[in-house]
Design a protein around this motif. Structure first.
Motif, PDB file in Angstrom:
ATOM      1  N   PRO A 135       3.206  39.397 -62.846  1.00 19.59           N
ATOM      2  CA  PRO A 135       3.667  40.761 -63.160  1.00 19.59           C
ATOM      3  C   PRO A 135       4.981  41.143 -62.476  1.00 19.59           C
ATOM      4  CG  PRO A 135       1.705  40.791 -61.743  1.00 19.59           C
ATOM      5  CD  PRO A 135       1.865  39.388 -62.245  1.00 19.59           C
ATOM      6  N   SER A 136       5.230  40.595 -61.303  1.00 21.95           N
ATOM      7  CA  SER A 136       6.465  40.933 -60.598  1.00 21.95           C
ATOM      8  C   SER A 136       7.698  40.282 -61.217  1.00 21.95           C
ATOM      9  CB  SER A 136       6.358  40.527 -59.123  1.00 21.95           C
ATOM     10  OG  SER A 136       5.351  41.257 -58.473  1.00 21.95           O
ATOM     11  N   SER A 145      15.181  34.044 -62.805  1.00 23.74           N
ATOM     12  CA  SER A 145      14.048  33.902 -61.880  1.00 23.74           C
ATOM     13  C   SER A 145      13.938  32.491 -61.314  1.00 23.74           C
ATOM     14  CB  SER A 145      12.739  34.244 -62.595  1.00 23.74           C
ATOM     15  OG  SER A 145      12.413  33.245 -63.545  1.00 23.74           O
ATOM     16  N   GLY A 146      14.703  31.557 -61.871  1.00 25.56           N
ATOM     17  CA  GLY A 146      14.664  30.176 -61.413  1.00 25.56           C
ATOM     18  C   GLY A 146      13.623  29.325 -62.106  1.00 25.56           C
ATOM     19  N   VAL A 206      13.784  35.271 -54.410  1.00 28.78           N
ATOM     20  CA  VAL A 206      14.588  36.498 -54.452  1.00 28.78           C
ATOM     21  C   VAL A 206      14.063  37.436 -55.534  1.00 28.78           C
ATOM     22  CG1 VAL A 206      16.868  37.406 -55.055  1.00 28.78           C
ATOM     23  CG2 VAL A 206      16.672  35.507 -53.447  1.00 28.78           C
ATOM     24  N   SER A 207      13.688  36.883 -56.688  1.00 34.42           N
ATOM     25  CA  SER A 207      13.170  37.713 -57.775  1.00 34.42           C
ATOM     26  C   SER A 207      11.832  38.340 -57.404  1.00 34.42           C
ATOM     27  CB  SER A 207      13.020  36.870 -59.046  1.00 34.42           C
ATOM     28  OG  SER A 207      14.269  36.397 -59.500  1.00 34.42           O
ATOM     29  N   LEU A 208      10.970  37.575 -56.767  1.00 34.09           N
ATOM     30  CA  LEU A 208       9.656  38.090 -56.377  1.00 34.09           C
ATOM     31  C   LEU A 208       9.758  39.162 -55.293  1.00 34.09           C
ATOM     32  CD1 LEU A 208       7.563  34.786 -56.271  1.00 34.09           C
ATOM     33  CD2 LEU A 208       7.164  36.728 -57.809  1.00 34.09           C
ATOM     34  N   TYR A 209      10.721  39.017 -54.390  1.00 34.63           N
ATOM     35  CA  TYR A 209      10.837  39.930 -53.254  1.00 34.63           C
ATOM     36  C   TYR A 209      12.139  40.731 -53.320  1.00 34.63           C
ATOM     37  CZ  TYR A 209       6.818  37.472 -51.431  1.00 34.63           C
ATOM     38  OH  TYR A 209       5.557  36.942 -51.281  1.00 34.63           O
ATOM     39  N   ARG A 210      12.551  41.047 -54.516  1.00 32.74           N
ATOM     40  CA  ARG A 210      13.828  41.740 -54.691  1.00 32.74           C
ATOM     41  C   ARG A 210      13.841  43.129 -54.068  1.00 32.74           C
ATOM     42  NH1 ARG A 210      11.288  41.112 -59.501  1.00 32.74           N
ATOM     43  NH2 ARG A 210      10.887  42.913 -60.866  1.00 32.74           N
ATOM     44  N   ASP A 211      12.672  43.762 -53.918  1.00 32.35           N
ATOM     45  CA  ASP A 211      12.620  45.079 -53.295  1.00 32.35           C
ATOM     46  C   ASP A 211      13.042  45.037 -51.823  1.00 32.35           C
ATOM     47  OD1 ASP A 211      10.212  43.577 -52.880  1.00 32.35           O
ATOM     48  OD2 ASP A 211       9.310  45.373 -51.988  1.00 32.35           O
ATOM     49  N   LYS A 212      13.029  43.837 -51.220  1.00 30.48           N
ATOM     50  CA  LYS A 212      13.423  43.688 -49.824  1.00 30.48           C
ATOM     51  C   LYS A 212      14.911  43.388 -49.661  1.00 30.48           C
ATOM     52  CE  LYS A 212       8.917  41.855 -48.306  1.00 30.48           C
ATOM     53  NZ  LYS A 212       8.571  42.957 -47.383  1.00 30.48           N
ATOM     54  N   LEU A 237      22.509  38.434 -60.364  1.00 32.39           N
ATOM     55  CA  LEU A 237      21.630  39.148 -59.441  1.00 32.39           C
ATOM     56  C   LEU A 237      22.149  40.564 -59.185  1.00 32.39           C
ATOM     57  CD1 LEU A 237      20.807  36.432 -56.738  1.00 32.39           C
ATOM     58  CD2 LEU A 237      19.219  37.447 -58.377  1.00 32.39           C
ATOM     59  N   LYS A 238      23.461  40.682 -59.077  1.00 29.03           N
ATOM     60  CA  LYS A 238      24.047  41.993 -58.804  1.00 29.03           C
ATOM     61  C   LYS A 238      23.929  42.917 -60.005  1.00 29.03           C
ATOM     62  CE  LYS A 238      28.155  44.241 -56.926  1.00 29.03           C
ATOM     63  NZ  LYS A 238      29.518  44.036 -56.334  1.00 29.03           N
ATOM     64  N   SER A 239      24.206  42.390 -61.205  1.00 24.94           N
ATOM     65  CA  SER A 239      24.195  43.235 -62.389  1.00 24.94           C
ATOM     66  C   SER A 239      22.798  43.572 -62.884  1.00 24.94           C
ATOM     67  CB  SER A 239      24.993  42.561 -63.524  1.00 24.94           C
ATOM     68  OG  SER A 239      24.374  41.352 -63.914  1.00 24.94           O
ATOM     69  N   GLU A 240      21.850  42.639 -62.727  1.00 31.48           N
ATOM     70  CA  GLU A 240      20.518  42.831 -63.303  1.00 31.48           C
ATOM     71  C   GLU A 240      19.459  43.242 -62.283  1.00 31.48           C
ATOM     72  OE1 GLU A 240      19.201  40.142 -66.264  1.00 31.48           O
ATOM     73  OE2 GLU A 240      21.218  39.473 -66.751  1.00 31.48           O
ATOM     74  N   LEU A 241      19.571  42.774 -61.039  1.00 25.07           N
ATOM     75  CA  LEU A 241      18.553  43.116 -60.032  1.00 25.07           C
ATOM     76  C   LEU A 241      19.099  43.967 -58.892  1.00 25.07           C
ATOM     77  CD1 LEU A 241      16.599  39.719 -59.697  1.00 25.07           C
ATOM     78  CD2 LEU A 241      16.228  41.613 -61.297  1.00 25.07           C
ATOM     79  N   LYS A 242      20.371  44.297 -58.962  1.00 18.41           N
ATOM     80  CA  LYS A 242      21.015  45.157 -57.951  1.00 18.41           C
ATOM     81  C   LYS A 242      20.948  44.534 -56.552  1.00 18.41           C
ATOM     82  CE  LYS A 242      21.401  47.878 -61.417  1.00 18.41           C
ATOM     83  NZ  LYS A 242      22.656  47.792 -62.214  1.00 18.41           N
ATOM     84  N   ILE A 243      21.086  43.224 -56.514  1.00 20.64           N
ATOM     85  CA  ILE A 243      21.093  42.486 -55.246  1.00 20.64           C
ATOM     86  C   ILE A 243      22.490  41.902 -55.042  1.00 20.64           C
ATOM     87  CG2 ILE A 243      20.185  40.521 -53.965  1.00 20.64           C
ATOM     88  CD1 ILE A 243      17.562  40.908 -55.484  1.00 20.64           C
ATOM     89  N   THR A 244      23.120  42.238 -53.940  1.00 20.83           N
ATOM     90  CA  THR A 244      24.450  41.744 -53.654  1.00 20.83           C
ATOM     91  C   THR A 244      24.375  40.617 -52.646  1.00 20.83           C
ATOM     92  OG1 THR A 244      25.439  43.934 -54.060  1.00 20.83           O
ATOM     93  CG2 THR A 244      26.748  42.334 -52.801  1.00 20.83           C
ATOM     94  N   VAL A 245      24.846  39.437 -53.057  1.00 19.77           N
ATOM     95  CA  VAL A 245      24.890  38.259 -52.188  1.00 19.77           C
ATOM     96  C   VAL A 245      26.350  37.887 -52.009  1.00 19.77           C
ATOM     97  CG1 VAL A 245      24.280  35.821 -51.950  1.00 19.77           C
ATOM     98  CG2 VAL A 245      22.642  37.444 -52.931  1.00 19.77           C
TER      99      VAL A 245
END
Length: 246
Positions: A135-136, A145-146, A206-212, A237-245
Protein backbone atom coordinates in the motif's frame (compact mmCIF):
# COMPACT_ATOMS: atom_id res chain seq x y z
CA UNK A 1 53.88 -38.63 7.01
CA UNK A 2 53.74 -40.62 3.78
CA UNK A 3 55.38 -39.54 0.54
CA UNK A 4 51.89 -38.94 -0.86
CA UNK A 5 51.03 -36.60 2.01
CA UNK A 6 54.37 -34.84 1.57
CA UNK A 7 53.51 -34.21 -2.07
CA UNK A 8 50.06 -32.87 -1.14
CA UNK A 9 51.62 -30.55 1.43
CA UNK A 10 54.14 -29.26 -1.12
CA UNK A 11 51.34 -28.66 -3.62
CA UNK A 12 49.29 -26.87 -0.97
CA UNK A 13 52.21 -24.59 -0.07
CA UNK A 14 52.80 -23.78 -3.74
CA UNK A 15 49.11 -23.08 -4.38
CA UNK A 16 48.74 -20.90 -1.28
CA UNK A 17 51.82 -18.84 -2.05
CA UNK A 18 50.73 -18.46 -5.66
CA UNK A 19 47.20 -17.20 -5.07
CA UNK A 20 48.32 -14.76 -2.37
CA UNK A 21 50.95 -13.32 -4.68
CA UNK A 22 48.46 -13.10 -7.54
CA UNK A 23 45.84 -11.47 -5.31
CA UNK A 24 48.28 -8.72 -4.38
CA UNK A 25 49.21 -8.20 -8.03
CA UNK A 26 45.55 -8.06 -9.04
CA UNK A 27 44.74 -5.42 -6.44
CA UNK A 28 47.57 -3.23 -7.73
CA UNK A 29 46.42 -3.72 -11.33
CA UNK A 30 42.79 -2.88 -10.58
CA UNK A 31 42.97 -0.21 -7.88
CA UNK A 32 43.60 2.60 -10.36
CA UNK A 33 40.10 2.12 -11.76
CA UNK A 34 37.62 4.86 -10.84
CA UNK A 35 34.81 2.35 -10.31
CA UNK A 36 36.07 1.29 -6.89
CA UNK A 37 35.82 4.75 -5.36
CA UNK A 38 32.37 5.15 -6.90
CA UNK A 39 31.40 1.78 -5.42
CA UNK A 40 32.59 2.80 -1.95
CA UNK A 41 30.55 5.98 -2.13
CA UNK A 42 27.42 3.98 -2.98
CA UNK A 43 28.07 1.59 -0.11
CA UNK A 44 28.45 4.61 2.19
CA UNK A 45 24.93 5.65 1.17
CA UNK A 46 23.71 2.24 2.36
CA UNK A 47 25.46 2.85 5.67
CA UNK A 48 23.57 6.12 5.98
CA UNK A 49 20.29 4.35 5.29
CA UNK A 50 21.14 1.75 7.89
CA UNK A 51 21.63 4.34 10.64
CA UNK A 52 18.92 6.86 9.72
CA UNK A 53 16.09 4.64 8.45
CA UNK A 54 16.61 0.93 9.07
CA UNK A 55 17.71 0.99 12.72
CA UNK A 56 14.99 3.44 13.88
CA UNK A 57 12.22 1.80 11.82
CA UNK A 58 12.80 -1.96 11.87
CA UNK A 59 12.85 -4.43 14.72
CA UNK A 60 16.36 -5.57 15.69
CA UNK A 61 15.76 -9.02 14.21
CA UNK A 62 14.46 -7.79 10.85
CA UNK A 63 17.20 -5.12 10.71
CA UNK A 64 19.79 -7.90 10.85
CA UNK A 65 18.87 -8.83 7.29
CA UNK A 66 19.81 -5.32 6.16
CA UNK A 67 23.06 -5.46 8.12
CA UNK A 68 23.87 -8.64 6.21
CA UNK A 69 22.87 -6.97 2.96
CA UNK A 70 25.22 -4.07 3.68
CA UNK A 71 27.97 -6.59 4.32
CA UNK A 72 27.13 -8.31 1.00
CA UNK A 73 28.03 -5.12 -0.87
CA UNK A 74 31.39 -4.96 0.91
CA UNK A 75 32.02 -8.61 0.02
CA UNK A 76 31.19 -7.79 -3.60
CA UNK A 77 33.51 -4.77 -3.55
CA UNK A 78 36.45 -6.73 -2.12
CA UNK A 79 35.96 -9.68 -4.48
CA UNK A 80 35.82 -7.28 -7.41
CA UNK A 81 38.99 -5.61 -6.15
CA UNK A 82 40.94 -8.83 -6.76
CA UNK A 83 39.10 -9.70 -9.99
CA UNK A 84 36.86 -12.44 -8.61
CA UNK A 85 33.88 -11.34 -10.68
CA UNK A 86 31.48 -14.22 -10.34
CA UNK A 87 31.77 -14.20 -6.55
CA UNK A 88 31.27 -10.43 -6.59
CA UNK A 89 28.06 -10.82 -8.58
CA UNK A 90 26.78 -13.58 -6.31
CA UNK A 91 27.18 -11.23 -3.35
CA UNK A 92 25.09 -8.61 -5.15
CA UNK A 93 22.25 -11.08 -5.59
CA UNK A 94 22.45 -11.89 -1.89
CA UNK A 95 22.29 -8.14 -1.22
CA UNK A 96 18.93 -7.94 -3.01
CA UNK A 97 17.55 -10.97 -1.17
CA UNK A 98 18.59 -9.72 2.25
CA UNK A 99 17.24 -6.20 1.66
CA UNK A 100 13.85 -7.48 0.54
CA UNK A 101 13.76 -9.88 3.49
CA UNK A 102 14.50 -7.06 5.94
CA UNK A 103 11.64 -4.96 4.62
CA UNK A 104 9.24 -7.91 4.40
CA UNK A 105 9.90 -9.25 7.90
CA UNK A 106 9.52 -5.74 9.32
CA UNK A 107 5.84 -6.09 8.38
CA UNK A 108 5.58 -9.80 9.28
CA UNK A 109 6.85 -10.51 12.81
CA UNK A 110 5.02 -13.85 12.97
CA UNK A 111 6.67 -15.09 9.79
CA UNK A 112 10.02 -13.82 11.12
CA UNK A 113 9.54 -15.86 14.27
CA UNK A 114 8.69 -18.92 12.18
CA UNK A 115 11.74 -18.27 9.96
CA UNK A 116 13.99 -18.20 13.03
CA UNK A 117 12.80 -21.75 13.80
CA UNK A 118 13.27 -22.94 10.22
CA UNK A 119 9.52 -23.11 9.60
CA UNK A 120 9.08 -20.33 7.03
CA UNK A 121 10.66 -19.45 3.72
CA UNK A 122 9.76 -16.92 1.07
CA UNK A 123 11.30 -16.67 -2.38
CA UNK A 124 12.11 -13.74 -4.63
CA UNK A 125 8.94 -14.04 -6.73
CA UNK A 126 6.66 -13.83 -3.69
CA UNK A 127 8.69 -10.98 -2.22
CA UNK A 128 8.32 -9.03 -5.45
CA UNK A 129 4.58 -9.65 -5.51
CA UNK A 130 4.32 -8.40 -1.94
CA UNK A 131 6.07 -5.13 -2.73
CA UNK A 132 4.23 -4.59 -6.00
CA UNK A 133 1.00 -4.72 -3.98
CA UNK A 134 2.40 -2.81 -0.99
CA UNK A 135 0.00 0.00 0.00
CA UNK A 136 2.84 2.43 0.64
CA UNK A 137 4.02 2.04 -2.95
CA UNK A 138 0.68 2.53 -4.66
CA UNK A 139 0.91 5.58 -6.89
CA UNK A 140 4.71 5.35 -7.10
CA UNK A 141 5.78 4.31 -10.63
CA UNK A 142 7.57 0.93 -10.63
CA UNK A 143 10.50 2.58 -12.40
CA UNK A 144 10.86 5.08 -9.55
CA UNK A 145 10.22 2.63 -6.72
CA UNK A 146 13.12 0.51 -7.98
CA UNK A 147 10.96 -2.59 -8.41
CA UNK A 148 11.39 -2.84 -12.18
CA UNK A 149 15.17 -2.62 -11.91
CA UNK A 150 15.29 -5.02 -8.96
CA UNK A 151 13.46 -7.64 -11.03
CA UNK A 152 15.77 -7.13 -14.02
CA UNK A 153 18.98 -7.11 -11.97
CA UNK A 154 17.99 -10.19 -10.00
CA UNK A 155 17.41 -12.10 -13.23
CA UNK A 156 20.79 -11.01 -14.60
CA UNK A 157 22.65 -11.81 -11.37
CA UNK A 158 20.96 -15.20 -11.20
CA UNK A 159 22.73 -16.08 -14.44
CA UNK A 160 26.03 -15.55 -12.65
CA UNK A 161 24.91 -17.58 -9.63
CA UNK A 162 23.70 -20.51 -11.71
CA UNK A 163 26.40 -20.28 -14.37
CA UNK A 164 23.79 -20.07 -17.11
CA UNK A 165 25.52 -17.41 -19.21
CA UNK A 166 28.95 -17.75 -20.79
CA UNK A 167 29.77 -14.08 -20.13
CA UNK A 168 29.84 -14.78 -16.38
CA UNK A 169 32.32 -17.67 -16.55
CA UNK A 170 35.65 -17.22 -14.86
CA UNK A 171 37.46 -19.89 -16.88
CA UNK A 172 38.27 -19.83 -20.58
CA UNK A 173 39.38 -22.36 -23.18
CA UNK A 174 42.99 -22.14 -22.03
CA UNK A 175 42.41 -22.34 -18.28
CA UNK A 176 41.31 -25.33 -16.27
CA UNK A 177 41.35 -23.28 -13.07
CA UNK A 178 41.12 -19.49 -12.92
CA UNK A 179 40.37 -17.72 -9.66
CA UNK A 180 40.22 -14.21 -11.08
CA UNK A 181 40.75 -11.92 -14.05
CA UNK A 182 41.82 -8.30 -14.36
CA UNK A 183 40.17 -7.61 -17.73
CA UNK A 184 38.95 -4.03 -18.03
CA UNK A 185 35.70 -5.29 -19.56
CA UNK A 186 34.98 -7.38 -16.47
CA UNK A 187 35.47 -4.34 -14.23
CA UNK A 188 32.91 -2.43 -16.23
CA UNK A 189 30.42 -5.31 -16.22
CA UNK A 190 30.60 -5.66 -12.44
CA UNK A 191 30.42 -1.90 -11.87
CA UNK A 192 27.28 -1.61 -14.01
CA UNK A 193 25.56 -4.40 -12.10
CA UNK A 194 26.61 -2.99 -8.73
CA UNK A 195 25.48 0.53 -9.59
CA UNK A 196 22.07 -0.55 -10.85
CA UNK A 197 21.50 -3.05 -8.04
CA UNK A 198 22.29 -0.61 -5.25
CA UNK A 199 20.32 2.20 -6.88
CA UNK A 200 17.23 0.04 -7.30
CA UNK A 201 17.20 -1.05 -3.66
CA UNK A 202 17.89 2.48 -2.44
CA UNK A 203 14.95 3.75 -4.50
CA UNK A 204 12.71 1.11 -2.95
CA UNK A 205 13.68 2.16 0.57
CA UNK A 206 13.37 5.86 -0.25
CA UNK A 207 9.90 5.26 -1.70
CA UNK A 208 8.75 3.26 1.32
CA UNK A 209 10.09 5.81 3.81
CA UNK A 210 9.60 8.97 1.80
CA UNK A 211 7.77 10.66 4.69
CA UNK A 212 11.14 10.73 6.51
CA UNK A 213 13.00 12.39 3.63
CA UNK A 214 10.81 15.28 2.51
CA UNK A 215 11.47 18.98 3.15
CA UNK A 216 14.52 19.49 5.41
CA UNK A 217 14.51 16.09 7.13
CA UNK A 218 17.68 13.98 7.36
CA UNK A 219 19.89 16.37 5.35
CA UNK A 220 23.07 14.31 5.79
CA UNK A 221 21.36 11.18 4.47
CA UNK A 222 19.89 12.99 1.48
CA UNK A 223 23.38 14.30 0.73
CA UNK A 224 25.04 10.86 0.74
CA UNK A 225 22.20 9.38 -1.33
CA UNK A 226 23.51 11.55 -4.17
CA UNK A 227 26.17 8.91 -4.83
CA UNK A 228 23.69 6.04 -5.08
CA UNK A 229 20.98 7.60 -7.27
CA UNK A 230 21.40 8.75 -10.87
CA UNK A 231 20.71 12.31 -11.94
CA UNK A 232 17.57 11.29 -13.83
CA UNK A 233 16.13 9.45 -10.83
CA UNK A 234 17.03 12.33 -8.49
CA UNK A 235 15.00 14.65 -10.71
CA UNK A 236 12.06 12.21 -10.61
CA UNK A 237 12.24 11.94 -6.82
CA UNK A 238 12.07 15.72 -6.55
CA UNK A 239 9.21 16.19 -9.00
CA UNK A 240 7.07 13.21 -7.99
CA UNK A 241 7.89 12.49 -4.32
CA UNK A 242 9.11 15.94 -3.22
CA UNK A 243 12.44 14.50 -2.08
CA UNK A 244 15.54 16.54 -2.81
CA UNK A 245 18.81 14.61 -3.11
CA UNK A 246 21.85 16.79 -3.74
Amino acid sequence: MSAFEDELKANFDKFSAGWKQQASANVKALEINKFYLESYRRISALNGIKHDIIMPSLSPESAKFFFEAHNDTLVSHVNASVGSWRSALKALRSFIENCLAALYFKDHPIELELWSHGKFRIGFTDLMKYFLDHPSLQGVPAALSGLEAIKDEYATLSQAVHGSAASFRMTDSASEILLWKTDAAKVGMWAARERKTIESVVLLIVSLYRDKLTATQLPALRQILFYAISEAKRAKLKSELKITVK
